[in-house]
Design a protein around this motif. Structure first.
Motif, mmCIF file in Angstrom:
data_model
loop_
_atom_site.group_PDB
_atom_site.id
_atom_site.type_symbol
_atom_site.label_atom_id
_atom_site.label_comp_id
_atom_site.label_asym_id
_atom_site.label_seq_id
_atom_site.Cartn_x
_atom_site.Cartn_y
_atom_site.Cartn_z
ATOM 1 N N SER A 199 0.975 -0.943 -0.149
ATOM 2 C CA SER A 199 -0.080 -0.153 0.055
ATOM 3 C C SER A 199 0.995 1.179 0.146
ATOM 4 C CB SER A 199 -0.861 -0.002 1.107
ATOM 5 O OG SER A 199 -0.017 0.023 2.443
ATOM 6 N N PHE A 200 2.066 1.147 0.734
ATOM 7 C CA PHE A 200 2.888 2.372 0.462
ATOM 8 C C PHE A 200 3.399 2.527 -0.819
ATOM 9 C CE2 PHE A 200 7.121 4.344 1.238
ATOM 10 C CZ PHE A 200 6.451 5.569 1.926
ATOM 11 N N LEU A 201 3.828 1.460 -1.416
ATOM 12 C CA LEU A 201 4.218 1.560 -2.805
ATOM 13 C C LEU A 201 3.250 1.942 -3.748
ATOM 14 C CD1 LEU A 201 6.291 0.989 -5.140
ATOM 15 C CD2 LEU A 201 5.511 -1.419 -5.214
ATOM 16 N N LEU A 202 1.873 1.954 -3.442
ATOM 17 C CA LEU A 202 0.756 2.406 -4.295
ATOM 18 C C LEU A 202 0.626 3.967 -4.097
ATOM 19 C CD1 LEU A 202 -1.832 2.021 -5.978
ATOM 20 C CD2 LEU A 202 -3.096 1.976 -3.762
ATOM 21 N N GLY A 203 0.993 4.098 -2.784
ATOM 22 C CA GLY A 203 1.026 5.536 -2.492
ATOM 23 C C GLY A 203 2.173 6.451 -3.185
ATOM 24 N N ALA B 183 1.095 6.736 -6.808
ATOM 25 C CA ALA B 183 0.082 8.019 -6.927
ATOM 26 C C ALA B 183 0.401 9.128 -6.565
ATOM 27 C CB ALA B 183 -0.955 7.519 -5.938
ATOM 28 N N ALA B 184 1.445 9.335 -5.541
ATOM 29 C CA ALA B 184 1.964 10.773 -5.327
ATOM 30 C C ALA B 184 2.900 11.329 -5.966
ATOM 31 C CB ALA B 184 2.528 10.790 -3.831
ATOM 32 N N ASN B 185 3.716 10.613 -6.916
ATOM 33 C CA ASN B 185 4.746 11.046 -7.592
ATOM 34 C C ASN B 185 4.636 10.797 -8.958
ATOM 35 O OD1 ASN B 185 6.823 11.921 -5.401
ATOM 36 N ND2 ASN B 185 6.110 9.666 -4.639
ATOM 37 N N THR B 186 3.517 10.176 -9.488
ATOM 38 C CA THR B 186 3.264 10.035 -10.908
ATOM 39 C C THR B 186 1.825 9.992 -11.433
ATOM 40 O OG1 THR B 186 2.855 7.551 -11.009
ATOM 41 C CG2 THR B 186 5.236 8.102 -10.956
ATOM 42 N N ASN B 187 1.564 10.235 -12.868
ATOM 43 C CA ASN B 187 0.427 10.048 -13.070
ATOM 44 C C ASN B 187 -0.292 8.683 -13.687
ATOM 45 O OD1 ASN B 187 -0.103 13.139 -12.602
ATOM 46 N ND2 ASN B 187 1.233 13.363 -14.628
ATOM 47 N N ALA B 188 0.548 7.574 -13.425
ATOM 48 C CA ALA B 188 0.497 6.327 -13.881
ATOM 49 C C ALA B 188 -0.946 5.694 -13.437
ATOM 50 C CB ALA B 188 1.704 5.566 -13.542
ATOM 51 N N LEU B 189 -1.797 5.866 -12.350
ATOM 52 C CA LEU B 189 -2.659 5.195 -11.713
ATOM 53 C C LEU B 189 -3.956 5.985 -12.183
ATOM 54 C CD1 LEU B 189 -1.260 3.373 -8.673
ATOM 55 C CD2 LEU B 189 -1.559 2.392 -11.069
ATOM 56 N N PHE B 190 -4.071 7.168 -11.464
ATOM 57 C CA PHE B 190 -5.392 7.739 -11.375
ATOM 58 C C PHE B 190 -5.173 9.403 -11.343
ATOM 59 C CE2 PHE B 190 -5.321 5.415 -7.529
ATOM 60 C CZ PHE B 190 -4.695 6.572 -6.443
ATOM 61 N N GLY B 191 -3.719 9.690 -11.793
ATOM 62 C CA GLY B 191 -3.632 10.981 -11.914
ATOM 63 C C GLY B 191 -2.671 11.366 -10.454
#
Length: 265
Positions: free
Chosen positions: A97-101, A104-112
């Motif tokens: 979950s930290f990896l997902l964060g 998400a916080a540093n790229t636009n790869a998932l949902f912006g």
């Protein structure tokens, strides 16, 4: 000092954690449903010392609630599945979950690119620690709720049903984060919560399915006659308090705050 002596000495603390958690849940409900935040306290509490103490207390309500919840979930899983499995699940959920964060916080790869509320605690690589801890509560709580309702459910069915509950929980929580910032309810202009973008919900659900699939028992321990309900109850309490906050803010929106707070999720 032997390990058994240390374990026995910590038993009273472990036994009291559930009571502390329930008491803190009541405080969380007061803060959320009552829309009590730093601005409300500054406007309604005249004594500076008392006001500063209450501001510190209410600012720490959610991080402390998450920490107490994770401690209770870890104890419940340890007793039900064994300490080895409990530690494995904790490391797995926290790490992924930290990896997902981070993504998400540093790229636009998932949902912006995502922006996390300061209410989730200290940040590492742009991701609050509370984000990963919240996943422990939501994911394991959803899994245990499914097993509470369907004790004989297959592992794949539990993973899919649990992921749907996780997605619904984020649907429940995210509008509050979007319009008020999590755990600080006042904003310059009140807005009724809207629905999540479909791609955000899809990413959360797929991620929850993967994590739920990985939550397999890795040790054999004697089974108790009845599974612990604590993780499921924590999951239900989180959603119940959020729903109550939705209703309160929809029916009785707070007055406009003199200072706008806008930290979108």
């Amino acid at each position: 000092m032997s390990r058994s002596v240390v374990a026995r000495s910590l038993e009273p603390l472990a036994a009291s954690l559930w009571g502390f958690f329930l008491a803190w849940t009541a405080l969380l409900a007061v803060a959320w449903v009552g829309a009590i935040d730093e601005f409300w306290l500054k406007a309604n509490v005249s004594n500076p010392g008392l006001r500063d103490a209450l501001v510190m207390l209410f600012n720490s309500v959610m991080p402390a609630w998450i920490a107490l919840g994770v401690a209770n979930v870890h104890l419940a899983v340890s007793r039900e599945e064994g300490l080895k499995t409990a530690r494995h699940w904790l490391r797995l959920v926290l790490g992924l979950s930290f990896l997902l964060g981070v993504i998400a916080a540093n790229t636009n790869a998932l949902f912006g690119r995502a922006y996390f509320s300061a209410g989730l605690g200290v940040r590492l690589v742009g991701v609050p620690v509370g984000w990963a801890l919240l996943w422990v509560l939501v994911l394991i709580g959803a899994r245990e709720l499914v097993l509470w309702l369907r004790p004989r459910a297959a592992h794949h069915a539990t993973a899919f049903a649990g992921s749907a509950l996780v997605a619904l929980t984020f649907v429940n929580l995210e509008p509050l984060a979007q319009h008020f910032t999590w755990w600080f309810w006042r904003r310059d202009k009140f807005a009724v919560a809207t629905s999540l973008p479909w791609h955000f919900t899809l990413v959360i659900m797929v991620f929850a399915i993967v994590l739920g699939w990985l939550l397999r028992e890795i040790s054999i321990v004697p089974r108790t006659k009845r599974r612990s309900r604590k993780a499921a109850i924590i999951f239900l309490l989180l959603n119940a308090v959020a729903i109550a906050a939705h209703l309160r803010l929809w029916l009785f929106p707070p007055q406009s705050s003199p200072v706008e707070i806008s930290v979108p999720m």
